[in-house]
Design a protein around this motif. Sequence first.
Motif: not given
Length: 220
Positions: A146, A148, A169-174, A176-179
């Motif tokens: 991720n 941050y 929190t941004v996922n590197k693969s997708s 998407a913001v997970s948090k």
Amino acid sequence: MIKTAIRSTILLFILLGFFGYSQDKKNFSNIPTILQQIIPNDRIDSWVLVYNSYGKNQEIRTSGGKKDYTPQFSGFNLFPSEDSFYYIAYFTGGKMNYITDLEGLKKFVGKIDNAEEAAIVLTTEGYMVDEEFKDVAGNYYEDPANYYLDLGKLTSKECPYQKTHFTLTVNKSSGAVSKIKDNGTYIELYNKKCANNPRLLKIQKKEEPKDEPKKSTQRK
């Protein structure tokens, strides 16, 4: 026994390296540098990033063979500004195209390749890299999974004017913001017109007339 000790030592070094990697915060330098880190995912023959300030154009970055383009009179901003803007002119499929808004910029960025692109994409949701307050709203760290990002957001234009900072929190693969963590207000400005201005309320309280003591009536 020796193998177990070796495995434990290796695991410890991995964990220490992971922790150190994830906590290494970096400040975003400035808006032009952030925009220069764009890596378009679509096939683009050439493109140029232009900064317009008070009607004067300055090419910030060029990629590929330079093509003639038409200067634009409007554009996008990653940080609110009334006197300047950016736009992108890109050449693909034998045609010149222009990006003058944040939604177009998001599509141009495509898949998130780095922390700068993550910050750019998040501006379409109202977040911003606050160059004046990088320690609270203009930095990031990362781990293998991720990004941050500590970013600001204008949460009130009314009284009082407010900016709040968040950790996203941004996922590197997708991508998407997970948090999203709300870290609270870091700017709160009042003006004279604010009815809830604490300073104004104090002044008004001082100016309030004191109750006159009741005159005692004497019997004759």
